[in-house]
Each structure stands twice: as structure tokens, then as C-alpha cells.
Scaffold this motif. Structure first.
Motif, PDB file in Angstrom:
ATOM      1  N   TYR A  15       0.812  -1.219   0.000  1.00  0.00           N
ATOM      2  CA  TYR A  15       0.000   0.000   0.000  1.00  0.00           C
ATOM      3  C   TYR A  15       0.850   1.276   0.000  1.00  0.00           C
ATOM      4  O   TYR A  15       0.478   2.268  -0.648  1.00  0.00           O
ATOM      5  N   PRO A  16       1.999   1.326   0.705  1.00  0.00           N
ATOM      6  CA  PRO A  16       2.804   2.555   0.650  1.00  0.00           C
ATOM      7  C   PRO A  16       3.345   2.887  -0.740  1.00  0.00           C
ATOM      8  O   PRO A  16       3.777   4.016  -0.970  1.00  0.00           O
ATOM      9  N   MET A  17       3.315   1.918  -1.663  1.00  0.00           N
ATOM     10  CA  MET A  17       3.792   2.166  -3.025  1.00  0.00           C
ATOM     11  C   MET A  17       2.758   2.902  -3.874  1.00  0.00           C
ATOM     12  O   MET A  17       3.099   3.476  -4.919  1.00  0.00           O
ATOM     13  N   VAL A  18       1.502   2.874  -3.448  1.00  0.00           N
ATOM     14  CA  VAL A  18       0.416   3.391  -4.281  1.00  0.00           C
ATOM     15  C   VAL A  18       0.602   4.872  -4.641  1.00  0.00           C
ATOM     16  O   VAL A  18       0.469   5.247  -5.819  1.00  0.00           O
ATOM     17  N   PRO A  19       0.909   5.769  -3.680  1.00  0.00           N
ATOM     18  CA  PRO A  19       1.082   7.179  -4.076  1.00  0.00           C
ATOM     19  C   PRO A  19       2.199   7.398  -5.090  1.00  0.00           C
ATOM     20  O   PRO A  19       2.091   8.299  -5.937  1.00  0.00           O
ATOM     21  N   LEU A  20       3.256   6.604  -5.040  1.00  0.00           N
ATOM     22  CA  LEU A  20       4.294   6.714  -6.065  1.00  0.00           C
ATOM     23  C   LEU A  20       3.740   6.305  -7.423  1.00  0.00           C
ATOM     24  O   LEU A  20       4.060   6.919  -8.448  1.00  0.00           O
ATOM     25  N   GLY A  21       2.888   5.269  -7.430  1.00  0.00           N
ATOM     26  CA  GLY A  21       2.236   4.876  -8.680  1.00  0.00           C
ATOM     27  C   GLY A  21       1.391   6.002  -9.240  1.00  0.00           C
ATOM     28  O   GLY A  21       1.405   6.270 -10.451  1.00  0.00           O
ATOM     29  N   TRP A  22       0.649   6.691  -8.362  1.00  0.00           N
ATOM     30  CA  TRP A  22      -0.146   7.835  -8.813  1.00  0.00           C
ATOM     31  C   TRP A  22       0.747   8.919  -9.415  1.00  0.00           C
ATOM     32  O   TRP A  22       0.439   9.486 -10.461  1.00  0.00           O
ATOM     33  N   ALA A  23       1.850   9.206  -8.722  1.00  0.00           N
ATOM     34  CA  ALA A  23       2.743  10.276  -9.175  1.00  0.00           C
ATOM     35  C   ALA A  23       3.344   9.946 -10.537  1.00  0.00           C
ATOM     36  O   ALA A  23       3.461  10.816 -11.412  1.00  0.00           O
ATOM     37  N   LEU A  24       3.745   8.703 -10.724  1.00  0.00           N
ATOM     38  CA  LEU A  24       4.310   8.298 -12.005  1.00  0.00           C
ATOM     39  C   LEU A  24       3.274   8.419 -13.119  1.00  0.00           C
ATOM     40  O   LEU A  24       3.572   8.909 -14.217  1.00  0.00           O
TER      41      LEU A  24
END
Length: 408
Positions: A15-24
Motif C-alpha cells: 500500500y505505501p507504493m500506491v502514491p508513487l504509482g499515482w505520481a508516475l
């Protein structure tokens, strides 16, 4: 740029990876999340695109089995006070010896090896077809390094919280001790931490997890899963507000006694404070009548409740702990097991909260909450940690850094 995320079957760790996915994605990059079918819905709900080509593996089974193996080997820390659970069913046993872990391993060894091999082969197959420029994986899916090495692209391990890649305490070392033969097939000689060259660290600097890898620091943007929040939940009253959340995973790992929400509510029942409780639907059915000062919100993401809360009480999960830090809210961690206890200790060491064993009684919990509410030092330290976190690069800035890394 194409970025391949590769995740384990344990949601709190990816779950902590999700905001990086959004940013990318917001920067115009393509993101695909290689996963098992069991994670497909959760990844879709997070607004990312799953590629469910991996076989399912039950992380709870293997976690419970690890406790059994340590108990039989005499290496299980006695101060954890873990009860014996059947690794497959999760039912409580009278003794650890009531489950023959050695026989179980002999039975599933070939099947497990096949599953591990399939996950690597499928990851490599997708990577060869899609040709990502970068691979980002969580700490429980170290096999994702294989397709990165096969294609000759960078791999980055995204940490989940205060637990790092160089841990010596029992139960905190998530680096596998057994590796698939596929590593040899693809000519990869490194093992263990030698496979991790870069990590994304979402903790404030004063809580930096131990690692020898190059550290890519980023501001933590909380994501606790999909869920709705009624308007009343964000309206603050005149009294202090205490937020209580409890992970549905904890009883599956540590048994029925680790569902201590009734004890927490008993501790807060006659407190001059408003209490908001968020849990899964199944857990909500187990708590019985609620005290008059408690409002129950089913599956509300905890980070949405914290801006109007004065204290968070939780089980020590990294997601909740970092969400409280991001909001500048003191916290009380009531912990079971090695990982949750370590998270709690590392929060407590900053002065932004307290940690108690999950078996603590109502009086001790009440005293700790009153201390957190009444002593401004806890709030001051929590806000200082929040400010530390805010000074870290945003996920959008990290996305730019990763693009430079992949194209250099």
C-alpha cells in the motif's frame, strides 16, 4: 517511461507504493502492477493497473509457520508470548507440538518450489514482453529483482515503514533464506541483501530504517485502502477526539486474544472524549454494544480521520503509525508479534507516542491515553516528526528522480 511494480500478497507491505504509482501516472508514465489474482481487486481500487500473472501465496500461512519453526528450534523469543496457531487454518492449538511443521514442509516443498519458480518465470515473461524501464517492488517480493537483472534495468525496493533491510532481531528479517533455482537459470549470483541496491524510504529521517542500500527518501502520503467517510467523521466537537483502528490481519496472525478492541473501548468508555472507531465489517460484528461516546465507522481509511483527532490507538502497523506521523498526531501502539512491536518501539523512541503490549489491561491503556492527551510534549514531538516528513521530497519529485535513474 514504463514502470513495472511487483508486489507481494500482503497488502500492508505494498500500500505505501500506491502514491508513487499515482505520481508516475500523473507525470505521464505507464505503470503496471505484477501481482497474484488475489490482489487484483485491491490494486484496481487503488487506481492502478494490475497484471495478475503470479500464483497466489498465502503470506499468513507462512508467517504462522515461521513462528512454529522458531518455537520448535527454540529460537522464538519468549517475551513475544505468542500462542500456537495452526499454520494452515489459523485455529488455536494447545501446544506448538500439536502441528508437525516438518511433515507439512515435506508435503508442500515441491509445490512451493514450483510456485516460487512460476512467479519468477511469469515476472520475467511479462517484463520481456512489456519492456519496462524500471522495476519497483516491495520487500516481500524480492524475486522482482530477477526480471530487472534479466532486462538490465534498475530495481528499487520500496520499504513499508520503519523496518529496513539490515535487521538482526527475530521476526524482522524479511529477506528470504531460500531462493528459487530460477536465480541460477538466469545467471544471478547475488542472494539476500546483495540483491537490493536502492530503497525508497518513507520514514522521517529520525526514524530511518537500517539499510546499507542507497536511500531514496520520499514524503509519506498515507493510503490505507479504499473506503468512504461520512461527513460527521470529519467534524470536530468540543471534546478531545481519540481515533481507534485495529487491523483485521492481527487476529489471523496471533489468534483471537489479539483482538483487544473491547478492552480498548472499556478503557475509553467513561473518558471525557469522543471516540471514533474504524475497522473491517467482520471485526465490527465482534465488538458488541458500544459505549455512548463511541462512533463506529466501517472501513473508513484511518488517515482521513486523523486531522480531527488528538490521539490514535492502533495495533502498531506501519501504515497507521506513519499516517499518524503525517498528521502530527500522538499515538498509542498496542502490539503483538515482532514487526508490530518493533514499529511501536521505534515510534516510542521518537517521543511521539507510547507502546504497550497488546495484552495490556484497560487501566494501563486508559492511563496511556490520558498521558498522551494531557502531556503537550507528545503532540510537540508528533508535529516535529510531521514537519520532518513534510520536508522530504514529494512522490512527484521522486518520480522525476526515478525517470533520471532509468534513462541515464
Amino acid at each position: 517511461m514504463r514502470v513495472m511494480f511487483a508486489v507481494s500478497d500482503f497488502r500492508p507491505h505494498y500500500y505505501p507504493m500506491v502514491p508513487l504509482g499515482w505520481a508516475l501516472q500523473a507525470a505521464g508514465h505507464e505503470v503496471r502492477v505484477v501481482c497474484a489474482p488475489g490482489q487484483r481487486r485491491h490494486i484496481q481500487e487503488a487506481g492502478l493497473t494490475p497484471v495478475p500473472v503470479l500464483r497466489n501465496m498465502d503470506p499468513l500461512l507462512w508467517a504462522r509457520l515461521g513462528v512454529h519453526l522458531a518455537a520448535r528450534a527454540g529460537t522464538l523469543p519468549p517475551d513475544l508470548c505468542l500462542v500456537p496457531l495452526h499454520p494452515v487454518t489459523g485455529e488455536e492449538l494447545n501446544r506448538f507440538e500439536d502441528f508437525d511443521s516438518d511433515a507439512f514442509l515435506r508435503t508442500v516443498r515441491a509445490e512451493t518450489a514450483e510456485t516460487m519458480g512460476q512467479r519468477i518465470v511469469s515476472s520475467v515473461g511479462f517484463a520481456r514482453q512489456w519492456r519496462p524501464d524500471l522495476v519497483v517492488h516491495d520487500l516481500l517480493n524480492l524475486d522482482a529483482v530477477v526480471p530487472a537483472k534479466v532486462l538490465g534495468v534498475p530495481a528499487v525496493c520500496h520499504l513499508t515503514g520503519p523496518i529496513g533491510t539490515e535487521e538482526t532481531e527475530w521476526g524482522l528479517d524479511f529477506i528470504p533464506s531460500h531462493f528459487s533455482r530460477e536465480y541460477d537459470r538466469y545467471g544471478i549470483e547475488e542472494r539476500g541483501t546483495g540483491l537490493i541496491n536502492r530503497v525508497v524510504d518513507i520514514c522521517p529521517p529520525s526514524m530511518a530504517p537500517p539499510t546499507r542500500a542507497s536511500r531514496l527518501s520520499v514524503r509519506h502520503v498515507p493510503y490505507n485502502g479504499a473506503g468512504a467517510v461520512p461527513g460527521t467523521a470529519v467534524r470536530r466537537g468540543d471534546r478531545p477526539r481519540v481515533c481507534v483502528m485495529w487491523s483485521a490481519t492481527v487476529p489471523l496472525l496471533y489468534g483471537a486474544r489479539s483482538f483487544t478492541v473491547p478492552t480498548v473501548l472499556e478503557a475509553l468508555a467513561d473518558l471525557d472524549a469522543d471516540v471514533v472507531l474504524t475497522m473491517s465489517a467482520d471485526a465490527c460484528e465482534r465488538i458488541g454494544p458500544l459505549p455512548a461516546n463511541v462512533e463506529l465507522l466501517e472501513q473508513a481509511p484511518v488517515h482521513t480521520l486523523l486531522p480531527t483527532s488528538d490521539v490514535l490507538v492502533h495495533n502498531g502497523g506501519a501504515g497507521a503509525a506513519l499516517a499518524a506521523i503525517a498528521a502530527g498526531v500522538p499515538q498509542l501502539c498496542l502490539t503483538f508479534g515482532a514487526e508490530y512491536r518493533a514499529n511501536g518501539r521505534r515510534v516510542g523512541a521518537t517521543g511521539a507516542g507510547q507502546v504497550l503490549p497488546g495484552t495490556a489491561g484497560a487501566q494501563d491503556i486508559r492511563s496511556a491515553v490520558l498521558d498522551l492527551l494531557g502531556n503537550p510534549a507528545f503532540t510537540e514531538r508528533a508535529r516535529a516528526l510531521r514537519d520532518e516528513m513534510r520536508r522530504q521530497p514529494s512522490p512527484a519529485e521522486l518520480a522525476n528522480t526515478l525517470e533520471e535513474m532509468a534513462t541515464s
